[in-house]
Design a protein around this motif. Structure first.
Motif, PDB file in Angstrom:
ATOM      1  N   ALA A 270       8.688  12.352  -8.688  1.00 35.53           N
ATOM      2  CA  ALA A 270       8.083  10.994  -9.614  1.00 35.53           C
ATOM      3  C   ALA A 270       9.129  10.271  -9.837  1.00 35.53           C
ATOM      4  O   ALA A 270       8.987   9.034  -9.548  1.00 35.53           O
ATOM      5  CB  ALA A 270       7.440  11.784 -10.702  1.00 35.53           C
ATOM      6  N   VAL A 271      10.408  10.802 -10.252  1.00 38.40           N
ATOM      7  CA  VAL A 271      11.509   9.869 -10.541  1.00 38.40           C
ATOM      8  C   VAL A 271      11.878   9.079  -9.092  1.00 38.40           C
ATOM      9  O   VAL A 271      12.034   7.806  -9.009  1.00 38.40           O
ATOM     10  CB  VAL A 271      12.716  10.471 -11.014  1.00 38.40           C
ATOM     11  N   ALA A 272      11.933   9.868  -7.964  1.00 40.96           N
ATOM     12  CA  ALA A 272      12.391   9.142  -6.895  1.00 40.96           C
ATOM     13  C   ALA A 272      11.369   8.188  -6.264  1.00 40.96           C
ATOM     14  O   ALA A 272      11.753   7.099  -5.761  1.00 40.96           O
ATOM     15  CB  ALA A 272      12.487  10.225  -5.677  1.00 40.96           C
ATOM     16  N   VAL A 273      10.125   8.515  -6.199  1.00 42.96           N
ATOM     17  CA  VAL A 273       8.996   7.608  -6.146  1.00 42.96           C
ATOM     18  C   VAL A 273       8.886   6.352  -6.822  1.00 42.96           C
ATOM     19  O   VAL A 273       8.695   5.220  -6.400  1.00 42.96           O
ATOM     20  CB  VAL A 273       7.730   8.298  -5.805  1.00 42.96           C
ATOM     21  N   GLY A 274       9.168   6.600  -8.130  1.00 47.27           N
ATOM     22  CA  GLY A 274       9.232   5.301  -8.927  1.00 47.27           C
ATOM     23  C   GLY A 274      10.445   4.511  -8.604  1.00 47.27           C
ATOM     24  O   GLY A 274      10.385   3.419  -8.835  1.00 47.27           O
TER      25      GLY A 274
ATOM     26  N   GLY B  50       5.156   5.615 -10.025  1.00 43.68           N
ATOM     27  CA  GLY B  50       6.276   6.684 -10.043  1.00 43.68           C
ATOM     28  C   GLY B  50       5.512   7.989 -10.718  1.00 43.68           C
ATOM     29  O   GLY B  50       5.006   8.946 -10.346  1.00 43.68           O
ATOM     30  N   LEU B  51       5.906   7.845 -12.180  1.00 44.78           N
ATOM     31  CA  LEU B  51       5.709   9.115 -13.071  1.00 44.78           C
ATOM     32  C   LEU B  51       4.170   9.331 -13.062  1.00 44.78           C
ATOM     33  O   LEU B  51       3.811  10.554 -12.861  1.00 44.78           O
ATOM     34  CB  LEU B  51       6.101   8.751 -14.294  1.00 44.78           C
ATOM     35  N   ALA B  52       3.424   8.455 -13.378  1.00 42.31           N
ATOM     36  CA  ALA B  52       1.778   8.565 -13.381  1.00 42.31           C
ATOM     37  C   ALA B  52       1.217   9.065 -12.351  1.00 42.31           C
ATOM     38  O   ALA B  52       0.337   9.842 -12.223  1.00 42.31           O
ATOM     39  CB  ALA B  52       1.121   7.375 -14.160  1.00 42.31           C
ATOM     40  N   GLY B  53       1.791   8.409 -11.266  1.00 43.60           N
ATOM     41  CA  GLY B  53       1.061   8.454  -9.984  1.00 43.60           C
ATOM     42  C   GLY B  53       1.241  10.073  -9.188  1.00 43.60           C
ATOM     43  O   GLY B  53       0.406  10.674  -8.690  1.00 43.60           O
TER      44      GLY B  53
ATOM     45  N   LEU C 226       0.744  -1.240  -0.113  1.00 44.82           N
ATOM     46  CA  LEU C 226       0.157   0.143   0.062  1.00 44.82           C
ATOM     47  C   LEU C 226       0.849   1.160  -0.122  1.00 44.82           C
ATOM     48  O   LEU C 226       0.319   2.235  -0.545  1.00 44.82           O
ATOM     49  CB  LEU C 226      -0.996   0.031   0.910  1.00 44.82           C
ATOM     50  N   PRO C 227       2.084   1.363   0.510  1.00 45.07           N
ATOM     51  CA  PRO C 227       2.832   2.561   0.574  1.00 45.07           C
ATOM     52  C   PRO C 227       3.200   2.857  -0.897  1.00 45.07           C
ATOM     53  O   PRO C 227       3.376   3.965  -1.322  1.00 45.07           O
ATOM     54  CB  PRO C 227       4.218   2.292   1.422  1.00 45.07           C
ATOM     55  N   ASN C 228       3.054   1.863  -1.661  1.00 41.57           N
ATOM     56  CA  ASN C 228       3.427   2.315  -3.228  1.00 41.57           C
ATOM     57  C   ASN C 228       2.153   2.977  -3.913  1.00 41.57           C
ATOM     58  O   ASN C 228       2.500   3.549  -4.965  1.00 41.57           O
ATOM     59  CB  ASN C 228       3.677   1.021  -3.908  1.00 41.57           C
ATOM     60  N   ALA C 229       0.974   2.813  -3.235  1.00 41.75           N
ATOM     61  CA  ALA C 229      -0.103   3.629  -3.828  1.00 41.75           C
ATOM     62  C   ALA C 229      -0.124   5.052  -3.222  1.00 41.75           C
ATOM     63  O   ALA C 229      -0.843   5.920  -3.588  1.00 41.75           O
ATOM     64  CB  ALA C 229      -1.383   2.947  -3.660  1.00 41.75           C
ATOM     65  N   VAL C 230       0.296   5.206  -1.908  1.00 37.88           N
ATOM     66  CA  VAL C 230      -0.036   6.324  -0.939  1.00 37.88           C
ATOM     67  C   VAL C 230       1.138   7.359  -1.138  1.00 37.88           C
ATOM     68  O   VAL C 230       0.951   8.533  -1.436  1.00 37.88           O
ATOM     69  CB  VAL C 230       0.007   5.940   0.604  1.00 37.88           C
ATOM     70  N   ALA C 231       2.478   6.825  -1.279  1.00 41.24           N
ATOM     71  CA  ALA C 231       3.375   7.797  -1.567  1.00 41.24           C
ATOM     72  C   ALA C 231       3.351   8.824  -2.733  1.00 41.24           C
ATOM     73  O   ALA C 231       3.851   9.763  -2.595  1.00 41.24           O
ATOM     74  CB  ALA C 231       4.733   6.837  -1.493  1.00 41.24           C
ATOM     75  N   PRO C 232       2.907   8.025  -3.895  1.00 40.19           N
ATOM     76  CA  PRO C 232       2.970   8.963  -5.027  1.00 40.19           C
ATOM     77  C   PRO C 232       2.059   9.964  -4.900  1.00 40.19           C
ATOM     78  O   PRO C 232       2.205  11.259  -5.310  1.00 40.19           O
ATOM     79  CB  PRO C 232       2.468   7.872  -6.153  1.00 40.19           C
ATOM     80  N   VAL C 233       0.922   9.894  -4.155  1.00 46.24           N
ATOM     81  CA  VAL C 233       0.043  10.765  -4.031  1.00 46.24           C
ATOM     82  C   VAL C 233       0.409  12.057  -2.870  1.00 46.24           C
ATOM     83  O   VAL C 233       0.192  13.273  -3.148  1.00 46.24           O
ATOM     84  CB  VAL C 233      -1.482  10.327  -3.350  1.00 46.24           C
ATOM     85  N   VAL C 234       1.030  11.449  -1.642  1.00 50.23           N
ATOM     86  CA  VAL C 234       1.743  12.308  -0.759  1.00 50.23           C
ATOM     87  C   VAL C 234       2.732  13.282  -1.475  1.00 50.23           C
ATOM     88  O   VAL C 234       2.614  14.410  -1.354  1.00 50.23           O
ATOM     89  CB  VAL C 234       2.334  11.376   0.400  1.00 50.23           C
TER      90      VAL C 234
END
Length: 289
Positions: free
Chosen positions: A175-179, A152-155, A16-24
């Motif tokens: 986006a690059v970092a989260v990706g 990453g990019l899209a999120g 789930l962090p993979n889904a939350v982190a891009p939005v944050v």
């Protein structure tokens, strides 16, 4: 019939962090652009969560009916373990992906950015064909690229764009970092599964790179976000706290670098995800101080 706790475990909450982190991270970048909208942020979060739950159930279903999960090490697989019928897991996947589509449509409608429908459709198709269909791209070494793009990019950039109507260099850096973080989570997962994936004929990037190459890839991926943090600091953003989150990565990096295998790598997925979430939060704050 699977219990509620088994359905929750089958949704793979560690991802789930993979889904939350891009939005944050995207919210932080949107605030910096004076484009923040709390309800659009909530919609973006719900889309992201629905998408990742959907892809997890879809993977469970597709891998389960292929027999890929019969000897898999790691969290419970609903179909592979036999605790849930394939049709029930398929239904859960379709409901989750459908919910992501409906919520995404609402978000696009209120933002007026109709071209984003195409991006949303690609994300949903990408979620299904990761392990679904006759030639799932996850079986041919393209899973890491998809995770980098979608989570990453899209999120991140999608979250920024539906609020601010534009993106920034800071948003792209986030986006690059989260990706990279998200891809590192998948890399750790696939590192753990190299022996069983080879046996099942699943040619992930990890099976192609081999054990040593995959460990090097993981360490490179988790280093990139902290290089980006240094760049933020150098350009005047006080994101020093984001650097502190590297402490959360030490156990995971030690396990990967130290040659841990099998179940010993499961905590690395959790720790990488938590580091990603903390990095996104502290970076979002630092972009707006």
């Amino acid at each position: 019939m699977a219990s509620l706790s088994e359905w929750i475990e089958g949704a793979r909450p560690r991802t789930l962090p993979n889904a939350v982190a891009p939005v944050v991270a995207g919210v932080g970048a949107a605030i910096a652009l004076d484009g923040f909208s709390w309800w659009r942020s909530v919609l973006a979060l719900l889309v992201s969560l629905s998408l990742i739950v959907g892809v997890n159930y879809a993977n469970d279903y597709s891998d389960g009916i292929r027999g890929t999960d019969e000897n898999r090490v790691g969290p419970l697989r609903l179909v592979g373990s036999g605790v849930a019928a394939p049709k029930a897991v398929l239904t859960a996947a379709l409901i989750s992906l459908g919910l992501a589509g409906v919520l995404g449509l609402v978000l696009v409608a209120v933002s007026g950015r109709w071209w984003l429908l195409a991006m949303g459709a690609v994300c949903i198709l990408g979620a299904w064909f990761y392990t679904g269909g006759k030639k799932p791209y996850g079986y041919y070494g393209f899973g890491e690229i998809a995770v980098f793009v979608f989570f990453g990019l899209a999120g991140v950039l999608g979250t920024v764009y539906v609020q601010a109507g534009r993106v920034s260099w800071a948003a792209l850096a986030c986006a690059v970092a989260v990706g990279c973080f998200s891809t590192a989570v998948l890399t750790a997962n696939n590192l753990r599964d190299i022996p069983t994936d080879i046996e099942a004929g699943k040619r992930t990037l990890a099976t192609r790179l081999g054990d040593k190459g995959t460990r090097r890839l993981y360490l490179a991926l988790v280093a990139i976000p902290y290089v980006i943090s240094l760049w933020f600091i150098f350009t005047g953003f006080p994101t020093t706290l984001a650097l502190v989150t590297i402490c959360l990565l030490f156990p995971a990096a030690r396990a990967v670098r130290g040659g841990k295998t099998g179940r010993e790598l499961i905590p690395a997925l959790r720790d990488t995800g938590l580091a990603m979430l903390a990095w996104a939060l502290f970076t979002a704050i630092g972009l707006n101080i």
